[in-house]
Design an enzyme around this catalytic site. Structure first.
Site, PDB file in Angstrom:
ATOM      1  CG  HIS A  54      -1.818   1.156   1.348  1.00 50.54           C
ATOM      2  ND1 HIS A  54      -3.129   1.141   0.930  1.00 50.54           N
ATOM      3  CD2 HIS A  54      -1.604   2.405   1.831  1.00 50.54           C
ATOM      4  CE1 HIS A  54      -3.688   2.324   1.152  1.00 50.54           C
ATOM      5  NE2 HIS A  54      -2.773   3.112   1.701  1.00 50.54           N
ATOM      6  CD  GLU A  55       1.573   3.557   3.756  1.00 48.88           C
ATOM      7  OE1 GLU A  55       1.748   4.640   3.166  1.00 48.88           O
ATOM      8  OE2 GLU A  55       0.534   3.305   4.421  1.00 48.88           O
ATOM      9  CG  HIS A  72       0.306   6.332  -0.656  1.00 53.33           C
ATOM     10  ND1 HIS A  72      -0.714   7.086  -1.201  1.00 53.33           N
ATOM     11  CD2 HIS A  72      -0.258   5.624   0.359  1.00 53.33           C
ATOM     12  CE1 HIS A  72      -1.854   6.834  -0.537  1.00 53.33           C
ATOM     13  NE2 HIS A  72      -1.600   5.949   0.412  1.00 53.33           N
ATOM     14  CD  GLU A  97      -5.929   5.623   0.509  1.00 50.45           C
ATOM     15  OE1 GLU A  97      -5.066   6.526   0.643  1.00 50.45           O
ATOM     16  OE2 GLU A  97      -6.013   4.644   1.284  1.00 50.45           O
TER      17      GLU A  97
END
Lengths: 514, 514
Positions: free
Chosen positions: B278-279, B282, B308
């Protein structure tokens, strides 16, 4: 930013309370920009990924420019002048801030911004050339930059104070109140003491050795030891961050976030020990400035010399003392019980204090260190006076190293190209390294004269009495007092190098049984 | 700072080239202040020693104020207006900068500085109260703050745009071009799909389980796995720093210094895997913005929703896909060969995709996640419209969790007090979390429609084709295009939630054999 808005500052005319608010606002701006530069600059070499360099440099340059512009705004000059007329209203702390702000401003305001920018570009380029020249033993490529840097520094010094010798201008900027006359007296006494003392030591049949601490020491255990030493030294670990880098330094954004970066070498345990004790001394000073000053220009240490006094105090006067060898050894043995089981405190003390004339300043012992500085000080003077040019430096370097240290300089890599300072434009900075060592010995003498059992404190491993003494008399004052004032108030007399030469004579005469 | 000096800007009147220099100078200032805040703010929770908090907060507040003042200077408004009249001279990139600067400025300039400062103090206090209230299950102490925050947000929204519904003002600020009508349509389709789908899944006799990845996994090995995953995802490790913190996030000062902070739990291997993926999404977005924008307001992602979209794309559409299970399992087995030797890619895929209605948003699976967001969106609307006050929230919360997720809320700790966002004053932000997931599915559908063998790419473990697609169409544009424009250009049609609901329906119908 609001505080640099001339309209706002003009509106404050003849309104001292609004003036004080403008002062506080200026200080907050300078604090926040300094905080940012302190964090970004200190962490850069420690954690930044390799590609971060260019954008970091751009950010730092712009923040620096913003800080200079905030301080050099003409309205700020008028503001400080007005406030200075109202000492009672303004109060003692703000009067100190005004003194320091005026001084910082004076160091910037008389040199046109273009000339400063030009100098900055010159040193960035010179530093780059130096980086390649050093490993290549290539003095010729660096020499033209050195001449240009000296010329630029002389031109800027003339704009700061046309009446003063240019080298004196820079000496004074690094250590307020000093000049050539001051350092000439200081170094002449140091030279007269240390040169013959070193020769006697080298001729002695009784030389301490360091074989008892030779060996290979696991790096991760050495990092644990580094933390043990910070605790032994008495640092506030709630306000400390320790990182890893090649060239040890202390920095950080604020008193509550002091950054120590250091190295460990598997084959050199004492390098880690004394790097940490040294950097810990700097860190103690920063952590213990009066919290009242934290958002003002009074935060941080008062000068390079006084900072170095603290670091070398804990590295040498405490760290390399015979009394401290016992608690220190205890920490070493805790992390390396097998390897150090035959070492006694006395053997450790001897291993810490082997004097040896060498070529490289950063590897020098306590006795030879000031001679390395002396060489640089004398050459800086000759360059500034015009008696020498960059082309003469390697010859002068070799001559002075032979005369003072008795060593032959085989190349410029280990000679005049060894330090980064000249390529950065830092002339007048080296002398503060030696001066700091001397400050420390005078402070120690004052502790003892005041009744402290210095050796007993070191031997106990609880350095609180030493910290409290230094906190009261030096650290807490931040930049509100100059080194000269601090020394005189702490010691009851002005600075004198005799404490330094007496200390070195006594210590090394005993060690080498002269 | 020079660029906010009205005199200088006035002198530039009718001089477009000087105007452009003033624009560039303003952008450098905003970049450098943003760089500083990005580094200080991101590293704060990761490396700062505990005592650093107060001075860091002061520095950040002052830097933020400087940034706002630089942008809100009346001369800057005039400057941007003048430059906007010269599109040919100014060029495409600077025209985009002007658009974004005007928008950023508009979000700040109409609310008086005192009101902003007052709101900032209120949220600092509210956050503090929330921090104590959450573990104590004490809604009553927090409720008055929530009412005051909503009132303050309505007042500020009215100053920004008196004609617009206040909640619409904030929705639009977090995601340009959105309002209640937009989100109502979106959430209504999501609700109509997910609520019955979840009920069917829960009623199914075929439920995936995660026992194959249960166990204890050494933390240091998990950190090595985290780096393996960043490499698998394709991050530039020369521009990345990974740290450790309780609540994972991505931040950092610039595209060349992206900071990911995450956690590992010994008893939850998949938590680490999906936090990092997830990170990493980003971080990929930040690293891949056009370097031409790096010193301008166009740097960074275009919106919360689009950010997101990237993180959830790599976490879910890639990371939790059946095709990616094989290369992922290979990395897991490399670090934990003994523990995972009986796991197959299909078993791993099932373990990653257990849907389970729960109480806590941050622990929710891919299917139930948007329902958690829906509850918050509906309650935010009721608070803004005045149909509900803070005192009603626990009852509304329990009612909606029962209706949408079929769970009973036992306390406020795991209920309306679970998130920090409201105490920070972030209303209108939650919906972007669900919207981002939906953006991602539409982007994936466009990749497939354009001929990409999406599953083949995932199965190969070389995600370069996916990264290139997203870099070209989303990442490199930074803030120069809005989410709506980007989606339409990338997908050939405006945003539509149907890709999201189709994706969830197909995936979970298959998984649960509906």
């Amino acid at each position: 930013m609001a505080e640099t808005n001339p309209a706002q500052l003009n509106a404050a005319l003849a309104n001292p309370r609004a003036d004080m608010e403008a002062l506080d606002s200026l200080e907050r701006t300078l604090f926040s920009l300094g905080y940012a530069m302190g964090e970004i600059g200190s962490l850069g070499p420690v954690i930044d990924p390799p590609k971060a360099t260019e954008e970091r440099a751009e950010a730092l340059a712009t923040l620096q420019q913003a800080s200079v512009e905030a301080l050099c705004d003409p309205a700020v000059g008028a503001l400080l002048d007005r406030l200075e007329q109202e000492p009672e209203l303004v109060g003692k702390t703000r009067m100190s801030q005004i003194k320091i702000l005026k001084r910082d401003r004076a160091a910037l305001v008389d040199v046109p911004a273009e000339e400063q920018a030009e100098f900055s570009r010159l040193t960035v380029e010179a530093n780059d050339v130096w980086r390649r020249a050093k490993p290549a033993n290539d003095w010729e490529s660096f020499a033209p930059y050195l001449d240009r840097i000296v010329a630029a520094l002389k031109s800027m010094a003339a704009k700061k104070d046309a009446e003063k010798d240019p080298y004196d201008v820079w000496l004074n900027e690094y250590e307020w109140g000093t000049d050539r006359a001051f350092y000439d007296r200081f170094f002449s006494q140091v030279k007269d003491c240390v040169v013959p003392l070193l020769a006697d030591c080298m001729a002695s049949r009784h030389k301490p050795g360091h074989s008892c601490v030779d060996g290979n020491f696991d790096e991760e255990r050495q990092w644990k030891l580094a933390r043990d030493l910070m605790s032994l030294e008495g640092l506030d670990e709630g306000a400390l961050w320790i990182g890893r880098t090649e060239h040890p330094f202390t920095g950080g954004p604020s008193r509550s976030f002091v950054i120590i970066a250091s190295h460990v070498y598997q084959d050199n345990l004492l390098s880690n020990v004394f790097s940490m004790l040294h950097e810990g001394g700097h860190a103690l000073y920063e952590q213990n400035v009066d919290p009242e000053y934290r958002y003002t220009s009074l935060r941080g240490g008062t000068s390079m010399g006084m900072h170095e006094a603290q670091s070398r105090f804990f590295e040498n006067l405490v760290g390399r003392s015979e009394a401290f060898a016992a608690p220190l050894l205890q920490r070493l043995v805790k992390r390396f019980p097998g390897q150090l089981r035959n070492v006694t405190p006395h053997l450790l003390y001897l291993a810490e204090n082997c004097a040896e004339p060498g070529l490289v300043r950063t590897e020098a012992d306590e006795l030879t260190y000031p001679l390395h500085i002396l060489v640089r000080y004398e050459i800086e003077q000759l360059l500034f006076s015009g008696e020498a040019a960059a082309a003469d430096v390697p010859r002068l370097w070799a001559q002075k190293y032979r005369e003072y240290l008795g060593v032959s300089v085989p190349d410029n890599t280990r000679g005049a190209l060894q330090d980064t300072h000249w390529s950065d434009g830092s002339f007048g900075y080296f002398p503060t390294y030696a001066l700091g060592s001397a400050y420390g010995t005078q402070l120690k003498a004052a502790m003892v004269a005041g009744g402290m059992d210095f050796d007993g404190v070191c031997a106990s491993g609880d350095l609180a009495p030493i910290r409290e003494w230094l906190r009261d008399r030096i650290w807490r004052w931040g930049r509100s007092k100059d080194s000269g004032e601090l020394i005189e108030a702490a010691c009851g007399e002005p600075f004198s190098p005799v404490y330094y030469t007496d200390y070195l004579t006594e210590k090394f005469s005993t060690l080498y049984r002269l």
